[in-house]
Write an enzyme that holds these catalytic residues in place. Structure first.
Site, PDB file in Angstrom:
ATOM      1  N   HIS A 139     -37.223 -34.076 -19.809  1.00 46.85           N
ATOM      2  CA  HIS A 139     -38.583 -34.624 -19.841  1.00 46.85           C
ATOM      3  C   HIS A 139     -39.452 -33.988 -20.923  1.00 46.85           C
ATOM      4  O   HIS A 139     -40.543 -34.492 -21.206  1.00 46.85           O
ATOM      5  CB  HIS A 139     -39.275 -34.432 -18.492  1.00 46.85           C
ATOM      6  CG  HIS A 139     -38.702 -35.246 -17.381  1.00 46.85           C
ATOM      7  ND1 HIS A 139     -38.468 -36.594 -17.483  1.00 46.85           N
ATOM      8  CD2 HIS A 139     -38.301 -34.890 -16.124  1.00 46.85           C
ATOM      9  CE1 HIS A 139     -37.952 -37.046 -16.345  1.00 46.85           C
ATOM     10  NE2 HIS A 139     -37.830 -36.030 -15.513  1.00 46.85           N
ATOM     11  N   ASP A 176     -29.684 -39.011 -14.676  1.00 47.30           N
ATOM     12  CA  ASP A 176     -30.710 -38.471 -13.787  1.00 47.30           C
ATOM     13  C   ASP A 176     -31.542 -39.628 -13.239  1.00 47.30           C
ATOM     14  O   ASP A 176     -31.760 -40.627 -13.929  1.00 47.30           O
ATOM     15  CB  ASP A 176     -31.595 -37.506 -14.583  1.00 47.30           C
ATOM     16  CG  ASP A 176     -32.573 -36.728 -13.719  1.00 47.30           C
ATOM     17  OD1 ASP A 176     -33.551 -37.348 -13.261  1.00 47.30           O
ATOM     18  OD2 ASP A 176     -32.388 -35.520 -13.516  1.00 47.30           O
ATOM     19  N   HIS A 178     -34.599 -39.929 -12.856  1.00 44.74           N
ATOM     20  CA  HIS A 178     -35.847 -40.083 -13.597  1.00 44.74           C
ATOM     21  C   HIS A 178     -35.544 -40.410 -15.061  1.00 44.74           C
ATOM     22  O   HIS A 178     -34.539 -39.969 -15.611  1.00 44.74           O
ATOM     23  CB  HIS A 178     -36.680 -38.806 -13.509  1.00 44.74           C
ATOM     24  CG  HIS A 178     -36.926 -38.354 -12.106  1.00 44.74           C
ATOM     25  ND1 HIS A 178     -36.207 -37.321 -11.518  1.00 44.74           N
ATOM     26  CD2 HIS A 178     -37.788 -38.804 -11.162  1.00 44.74           C
ATOM     27  CE1 HIS A 178     -36.629 -37.157 -10.269  1.00 44.74           C
ATOM     28  NE2 HIS A 178     -37.577 -38.043 -10.029  1.00 44.74           N
ATOM     29  N   ASP A 264     -29.994 -36.370  -8.771  1.00 40.12           N
ATOM     30  CA  ASP A 264     -31.076 -36.813  -7.902  1.00 40.12           C
ATOM     31  C   ASP A 264     -31.046 -38.311  -7.610  1.00 40.12           C
ATOM     32  O   ASP A 264     -31.945 -38.825  -6.950  1.00 40.12           O
ATOM     33  CB  ASP A 264     -32.443 -36.398  -8.456  1.00 40.12           C
ATOM     34  CG  ASP A 264     -32.535 -36.471  -9.962  1.00 40.12           C
ATOM     35  OD1 ASP A 264     -31.641 -37.089 -10.582  1.00 40.12           O
ATOM     36  OD2 ASP A 264     -33.492 -35.916 -10.534  1.00 40.12           O
TER      37      ASP A 264
END
Length: 366
Positions: A139, A176, A178, A264
């Site tokens: 990120h 991931d 996200h 996740d």
């Protein structure tokens, strides 16, 4: 040829303070344990040892990345900010990225761990490698940290490969839950890196990771997002790999594949709403390994990102490492048969439609 395994106890000492999950503690919000804490990573590492798989892996030793190496990706102002805040006791890199004293040095070791694992793969010291690093990185954008990330570990390692080895075509496959917005931002104008992200649609960051984010300038067409609806399980994830990721890789023909590897999207993660089991991660890994064998001599690097279920991340990680190494242990994932019976694990029509829309982006690859 063996699988490399890189980790270090100091990664577990990165301090993200006290919180109520992702909320700041205060009056009306009881302090607790932050989601991004050492336990899921430490349990993953412990299961690799307890299972006996550690005996079949080649231990790799990390080093700290230099500030110049980090500066290939991040602004000097960002580096100096994290450095100063860390020395003063810690703070927050911007959005949901708390850290404590010494986290600057640990973040350098995390980025350096990704570099060392990449070196081992490129040199042929190992066929593939897994870097269990922390803090995560996908990120972090050039001038900010966010989403638990301080520096972009994968981005820094890929820039190292470009500068040091002259690699001209590198692909990333970020699964991931996200959106890998940081990796996207770093290479958005770079045709030398194909960035692919499978993620839950509009989960984090907000309004990020849409189909229309397809690269700019020389990088136009080289950024592929696969936003998936909540509730996707093994069927949808494996279909996305088969329908979008593999054809894109085959068209791009990378010299190296790097996976920002978050767990996740698992069915019991507190921060995602997907239903993937360890068997899903095993199947996705198998497909990527086969593709890597065909395209780039098997050169595949996994760099750890998210995954916040302390009880389940270890089984997802073990499944990935078993596939990478070709060694099956006797450890049984007791969650897997339960998840297999959950409703809509098979590919659903609305999921197939979302994947089909993403597949159209392959046509934009030059």
């Amino acid at each position: 040829m063996t699988t490399g395994w890189l980790s270090h106890e100091l990664y577990m000492w990165h301090d993200t303070g006290a919180s109520a999950g992702v909320l700041p503690p205060g009056l009306g919000v009881q302090p607790g344990t932050p989601y991004e804490n050492p336990e899921s990573k430490r349990r993953f590492r412990n299961l690799v040892e307890v299972s006996g798989l550690i005996d079949h892996l080649k231990a790799l030793k990390p080093r700290a990345a230099t500030e110049d190496e980090v500066g290939r990706v991040h602004t000097r102002a960002h580096i100096e900010k994290i450095k100063a805040m860390s020395a003063a006791g810690g703070g927050d890199a911007s959005l949901l990225s708390p850290f404590g004293r010494g986290s600057f040095e640990i973040a350098l070791l995390s980025a350096g761990g990704a570099i060392c694992a990449l070196d081992a793969v490129v040199h042929g010291e190992v066929k593939n490698a897994y870097a269990l690093v922390r803090p995560p990185g996908h990120h972090a954008v050039p001038d900010l940290g966010m989403g638990f990330c301080l520096f972009g570990n994968v981005g820094i390692a890929i820039r190292h490969a470009q500068v040091t080895y002259g690699l001209e075509r590198i692909a990333t496959v970020d699964w991931d839950v996200h959106h890998g917005n940081g990796t996207q931002a770093i290479f958005y104008r770079d045709a030398g890196v194909l960035t692919i992200s499978l993620h839950q649609d509009n989960l984090f960051p907000a309004d990020s990771g849409g189909l229309e984010e397809n690269g700019e300038a020389e990088g136009k067409g080289f950024n592929i997002n696969i936003p998936l609806p909540p509730g996707c399980g093994n069927g949808a994830y494996v279909e996305a790999i088969r329908r979008v990721v593999i054809p894109a890789l085959q068209r791009y023909k990378p010299e190296l594949i790097v996976v920002p590897c978050g767990f996740d999207a698992s069915g019991v993660d507190p921060l995602g709403r997907m239903l993937v089991s360890s068997e899903g991660y095993r199947d996705m890994t198998r497909l990527l390994l086969t593709t890597a064998d065909e395209l780039c001599g098997g050169k595949l690097l996994m760099v750890h990102e998210g995954g916040y279920s302390e009880s389940y991340v270890p089984y997802c990680g073990l499944a990935v490492l078993e596939e990478m190494s070709g060694v099956r242990t006797t450890i049984e994932d007791l969650w897997a048969p339960l998840m297999a019976n959950w409703g809509q694990q098979a590919l659903q029509p609305h999921q197939a439609a979302a994947i089909a829309r993403a597949a159209q982006l392959i046509e934009n690859l030059p």
